[in-house]
Design an enzyme around this catalytic site. Structure first.
Site, PDB file in Angstrom:
ATOM      1  N   LYS A 256       0.859  -1.196   0.000  1.00  0.00           N
ATOM      2  CA  LYS A 256       0.000   0.000   0.000  1.00  0.00           C
ATOM      3  C   LYS A 256       0.889   1.238   0.000  1.00  0.00           C
ATOM      4  CE  LYS A 256      -3.052   2.690   3.098  1.00  0.00           C
ATOM      5  NZ  LYS A 256      -3.890   2.707   4.308  1.00  0.00           N
ATOM      6  N   ASP A 261      -2.495  10.271   3.409  1.00  0.00           N
ATOM      7  CA  ASP A 261      -3.890   9.867   3.623  1.00  0.00           C
ATOM      8  C   ASP A 261      -4.598  10.920   4.467  1.00  0.00           C
ATOM      9  OD1 ASP A 261      -6.285   8.600   3.955  1.00  0.00           O
ATOM     10  OD2 ASP A 261      -5.531   7.013   5.282  1.00  0.00           O
ATOM     11  N   LYS A 268     -10.018  13.006   7.887  1.00  0.00           N
ATOM     12  CA  LYS A 268      -9.525  12.665   9.222  1.00  0.00           C
ATOM     13  C   LYS A 268      -9.492  13.912  10.099  1.00  0.00           C
ATOM     14  CE  LYS A 268      -6.306   8.936   7.975  1.00  0.00           C
ATOM     15  NZ  LYS A 268      -6.906   7.866   8.785  1.00  0.00           N
ATOM     16  N   ASP A 279       1.842   6.658   5.335  1.00  0.00           N
ATOM     17  CA  ASP A 279       0.835   5.661   4.954  1.00  0.00           C
ATOM     18  C   ASP A 279       1.237   4.879   3.698  1.00  0.00           C
ATOM     19  OD1 ASP A 279      -1.522   4.384   5.675  1.00  0.00           O
ATOM     20  OD2 ASP A 279      -2.803   5.695   4.461  1.00  0.00           O
ATOM     21  N   ASP A 338     -11.958   7.075   3.796  1.00  0.00           N
ATOM     22  CA  ASP A 338     -10.742   6.890   4.600  1.00  0.00           C
ATOM     23  C   ASP A 338     -10.334   5.407   4.674  1.00  0.00           C
ATOM     24  OD1 ASP A 338      -8.583   7.570   6.111  1.00  0.00           O
ATOM     25  OD2 ASP A 338      -9.705   7.889   7.983  1.00  0.00           O
ATOM     26  N   GLU A 340      -9.275   3.608   2.385  1.00  0.00           N
ATOM     27  CA  GLU A 340      -8.819   3.663   0.991  1.00  0.00           C
ATOM     28  C   GLU A 340      -7.750   2.617   0.674  1.00  0.00           C
ATOM     29  OE1 GLU A 340      -7.499   5.288   3.378  1.00  0.00           O
ATOM     30  OE2 GLU A 340      -5.372   5.037   2.944  1.00  0.00           O
ATOM     31  N   ARG A 342      -7.456  -0.538   1.262  1.00  0.00           N
ATOM     32  CA  ARG A 342      -7.963  -1.795   0.696  1.00  0.00           C
ATOM     33  C   ARG A 342      -8.344  -1.633  -0.767  1.00  0.00           C
ATOM     34  NH1 ARG A 342     -12.278  -1.997   5.459  1.00  0.00           N
ATOM     35  NH2 ARG A 342     -10.576  -0.802   6.344  1.00  0.00           N
TER      36      ARG A 342
HETATM   37  N1  BES Z   1      -4.051   4.755   6.973  1.00  0.00           N
HETATM   38  C1  BES Z   1      -5.135   4.451   7.812  1.00  0.00           C
HETATM   39  C2  BES Z   1      -4.800   3.449   8.923  1.00  0.00           C
HETATM   40  C3  BES Z   1      -3.781   3.892   9.943  1.00  0.00           C
HETATM   41  C4  BES Z   1      -4.201   4.432  11.147  1.00  0.00           C
HETATM   42  C5  BES Z   1      -2.439   3.703   9.730  1.00  0.00           C
HETATM   43  C6  BES Z   1      -3.270   4.799  12.095  1.00  0.00           C
HETATM   44  C7  BES Z   1      -1.525   4.071  10.693  1.00  0.00           C
HETATM   45  C8  BES Z   1      -1.930   4.621  11.877  1.00  0.00           C
HETATM   46  C9  BES Z   1      -6.290   3.860   6.998  1.00  0.00           C
HETATM   47  O1  BES Z   1      -6.384   4.259   5.694  1.00  0.00           O
HETATM   48  C10 BES Z   1      -7.553   4.280   7.690  1.00  0.00           C
HETATM   49  O2  BES Z   1      -7.794   5.450   7.731  1.00  0.00           O
HETATM   50  N2  BES Z   1      -8.304   3.325   8.208  1.00  0.00           N
HETATM   51  C11 BES Z   1      -9.493   3.593   8.899  1.00  0.00           C
HETATM   52  C12 BES Z   1     -10.499   2.573   8.460  1.00  0.00           C
HETATM   53  C13 BES Z   1     -11.903   2.876   8.891  1.00  0.00           C
HETATM   54  C14 BES Z   1     -12.410   4.112   8.163  1.00  0.00           C
HETATM   55  C15 BES Z   1     -12.778   1.691   8.578  1.00  0.00           C
HETATM   56  C16 BES Z   1      -9.197   3.460  10.398  1.00  0.00           C
HETATM   57  O3  BES Z   1      -8.351   2.643  10.769  1.00  0.00           O
HETATM   58  O4  BES Z   1      -9.759   4.235  11.172  1.00  0.00           O
HETATM   59 ZN    ZN Z   2      -7.496   6.070   5.428  1.00  0.00          ZN
HETATM   60 ZN    ZN Z   3      -4.553   4.833   4.799  1.00  0.00          ZN
END
Ligand code: BES
Ligand code: ZN
Ligand code: ZN
Length: 490
Positions: A256, A261, A268, A279, A338, A340, A342
């Site tokens: 990824k 992000d 966010k 990210d 967010d 994204e 996947r």
């Molecule tokens: N890049 C983030 C995940 C992340 C969070 C990486 C903290 C490193 C530290 C990912 O894209 C994300 O935002 N995931 C969301 C998913 C949710 C919207 C289902 C999350 O983890 O809150």
């Molecule tokens: Zn995200």
């Molecule tokens: Zn992300």
């Protein structure tokens, strides 16, 4: 850092010697004790140092020798010291004297074997890493002074050849750390793709797909993430054919690479958002691994694929509720922009499956939920193949980059069914890391696949592992380098 091995016992700069449990001296420690008129033994007696793993003493201005600093590093029971302990010994030594003014760090390993010497240097090299390129006001006494490492050892040729592949692994880790540390105004999808292309220098074959190429292939899931960005999304494919037969089924690694992000339209919160420059840690792990494998000319076929995008809120950005069709024809309702990572991964996995891999493994800073589950100690592993999960577990233990397996299954899979499309890109409140894995699972069929969620391990605000710097760890490179040497090079 200049590295050399010899059997000449000459002291200069900073001298490091290992000490075993109950203060049992290595030959190097004995020699140093004698040359300094018993300073080493006195320091041990005058402190609580017993040679336990992780204990250290630094003695400045020792009398009787030309060195300015002496480092004693406890490594524990002589019969139980493993390669990771030698790495930690080397790392602690380097960290203790890095800014001391000494230019050379001398490891006295005269009665220890070649792997011990090589691993001490490897540990020192990992510990020496800093990301200082944007500091313009660093005071001289805060700048690293060590520029060379010299090892006193009995068989310098053997130590040198044990170190040669580890040097390449270290270069891969350092590359991954640099990539994660770079801010997103410098490292964006286009400049990252160029960095991948630059690895041709090491003998990798590199192909870059741009948005037009991906559009033709129908990779709309990946493209939907980058469509709000001013930078063009890219897919970089780095191939290393080191097996005897170029046609042997490859191991495919997928990363990824969300260079930043913001969350997109599902923006966010501001606090801590800056960390999202990292990210692309999955893409960095894959790129660093490819650099390491090519550098040490691994006897395996490995293809690294990284999906490079920037997730921005914009008039052109994907909206919550949009339905997109991924390259394999499955439709996705994007409920949260967010989630994204996947979306990027499934099209990159689809591209990887075209190589008919024997195994496919993806790396991603995918979910905050994995930090809630596992903290920063282990990456999360999800797999449809017990043997592959087991091999990753072993590689984790051997490299020090450990993983912990979590379940997948039909009960979790149904949580991502959508009312309007084949699936939605988020599950409910629970099991966030698992529903993310289920999403990927819908794309890999029967091919042995593992997903490694490195959101908790790609960077850390603090670490007590002396080999790690303050932030970007380069997690994944040592894990996969070990995996390839144990599983693919036979
Ligand atoms: N890049 C983030 C995940 C992340 C969070 C990486 C903290 C490193 C530290 C990912 O894209 C994300 O935002 N995931 C969301 C998913 C949710 C919207 C289902 C999350 O983890 O809150
Ligand atoms: Zn995200
Ligand atoms: Zn992300």
């Amino acid at each position: 850092m200049k590295v050399s091995f010899s059997n000449t016992a000459k002291y200069e700069g900073a001298v490091a010697v290992p000490v075993f449990l109950d203060n049992r001296h290595s030959k190097g420690a004995d020699a140093l004790d004698e040359a300094t008129g018993g300073t080493i033994s006195r320091a041990q007696k005058g402190s609580r140092f017993h040679g336990k793993d992780g204990q250290t003493i630094v003695i400045n201005a020792p009398s009787g020798i030309a060195a300015q600093t002496v480092f004693l590093g406890g490594v524990g029971d002589r019969d139980a010291v493993g390669v990771l302990d030698w790495e930690a010994f080397g790392a602690r030594a380097l960290k203790s004297v890095q800014c001391s003014g000494a230019k050379t760090l001398v490891f006295d390993m005269r009665d220890l074997d070649a792997p011990a010497s090589a691993r001490a240097v490897f540990g020192a090299q990992l510990a020496a890493y800093r990301f200082d390129k944007y500091r313009t006001t660093l005071k001289d006494d805060k700048k690293p002074s060590i520029t060379a490492v010299r090892v006193i050892c009995s068989d310098s040729a053997a130590a040198k050849s044990a170190y040669a592949p580890l040097k390449e692994t270290a270069e891969g880790v350092i590359l991954a750390r640099d990539l994660v540390s770079e801010p997103a105004n410098v490292l964006h999808p286009e400049s990252f793709a160029k960095k991948a292309q630059d690895l041709e220098e090491y003998g990798l074959e590199v192909q870059i797909l741009d948005e037009k190429d991906m559009k033709k292939l129908g990779m709309n899931a990946l493209l939907s993430v980058g469509q709000g960005s001013n930078y063009g999304s890219k897919l970089a494919v780095m191939s290393w054919f080191g097996a005897k037969d170029r046609k042997e089924a490859p191991l495919v690694l997928v990363g990824k690479g969300v260079c930043f992000d913001t969350g997109g339209i599902s923006l966010k919160p501001g606090a801590g958002m800056w960390d999202m420059k990292g990210d692309m840690g999955g893409a960095a792990a894959v790129t660093g691994t490819m650099r390491a494998l090519a550098g040490r000319k691994a006897r395996a076929n490995v293809i690294g694929i990284i999906g490079l995008v920037e997730n921005m809120p914009d008039a052109a950005a994907t909206r919550p509720g949009d339905i997109i069709t991924s390259a394999d024809g499955q439709t996705i309702e994007v409920q949260n922009t967010d989630a994204e990572g996947r979306l990027v991964l499934v099209d990159a996995l689809w591209y990887g499956l075209r190589f008919k891999p024997k195994q496919i493994i993806d790396f991603a800073t995918l979910t905050g939920a994995i930090i809630i589950a596992l903290g920063h100690e282990n990456a999360g592993v999800f797999s449809n193949d017990d043997a592959l999960a087991g091999a990753l577990d072993s590689a984790g233990k051997a490299s020090g980059e450990t993983v912990w397996r979590l379940p997948i299954g039909a009960g979790y899979d149904k949580l991502i069914d959508s009312k309007y499309a084949d699936m939605k890109n988020i599950g409910g409140r629970g099991a966030g890391s698992i529903t993310a894995a289920q999403f990927l699972h819908r794309y890999v069929g029967d091919t042995p696949w593992a997903h490694v969620d490195i959101a908790g391990t790609a960077w850390k605000d603090s670490s007590d592992d002396p080999r790690e710097p303050v932030w970007a760890t380069g997690y994944g490179v040592r894990l996969m380098d070990n995996f390839v040497s144990e599983q693919c090079e036979g």
